[in-house]
Write a protein that holds these residues in place. Structure first.
Motif: not given
Length: 222
Positions: A87-99
């Motif tokens: 979950g932590s890895a997916l949330s970080f990846l989602a944050f990068v995609f969002a930026i």
């Protein structure tokens, strides 16, 4: 202007959820000792987390120790380790995609459509990370509550819900909310894009009709 503000709000909520998920994964306050019946050692608090357990006594600094073996942990904590890391890895990846996909970032006209799909990917990853983080938190909470009301469990072994579980619920809801914002933004972009594509066709048809009418008037005049 409204779209950019909505994207910033979604990014802030998603960032808060990501930080909360990382904090919950590292915090030892998943299971806290319960003071009931004969367990009246009120000057000692026991914390059990995913990676270590800690003992804090009055007027003495807290002492923590990493678990000697993963296999010695209960099944819920073993599974929670893996799920929270995912979950932590997916949330970080989602944050990068969002930026990367935010509209306020500079992009060429040809790449705006690709950024829309990046935004959709970020939204789906936020929702997925929120669901993945919500599963272990609810699982551990259910185990704690079941053992607390189980008369066969010794009073010294009963635990209460720790602060990490409450923070985990908030973080998971923030991730899901951020994902919903970005997914809804992608749908709005698709509707706006389809409307924008239909406008030139209407203009072209109108111009062709006007040109035909003008030609007919000239031939009739001659």
């Amino acid at each position: 202007m409204v779209v950019s503000a909505l994207q910033i709000v979604g990014l802030l909520i998603g960032g808060a959820g990501m930080i909360g998920t990382l904090a919950v994964t590292a915090m030892p306050q998943w299971r806290v000792s319960a003071f009931i019946e004969n367990n009246i050692i009120v000057f000692e608090t026991i914390w059990e987390g995913l990676w270590m357990h800690c003992i804090r006594q009055a007027n003495i600094r807290m002492q923590c120790k990493v678990y000697d073996s993963v296999l010695a942990l209960p099944l819920d904590l073993q599974a929670s380790r893996g799920l929270m890391c995912v979950g932590s890895a997916l949330s970080f990846l989602a944050f990068v995609f969002a930026i990367t996909g935010m509209k306020c970032t500079l992009c060429a006209q040809s790449s705006c459509r690709d950024k829309g799909y990046v935004i959709l990917t970020a939204g789906l990853l936020f929702v997925l990370s929120g669901v993945v983080a919500l599963i272990p938190v609810c699982w551990v909470a259910n185990t704690i509550i079941s053992d607390f009301y189980n008369p066969l469990v010794n009073a010294a072994q009963k635990r209460e819900l720790g602060e990490a579980l409450y923070l985990g619920w908030v973080a998971a809801l923030c991730l899901i909310a951020a994902g919903a914002i970005f997914c809804s933004f992608f749908r709005c972009c698709e509707k706006t894009r389809s409307y924008g594509y239909s406008a030139p066709t209407h203009y072209s048809t109108h111009s062709q009709h006007k040109k035909t009418e003008s030609s007919y008037s000239k031939s009739q005049y001659v």
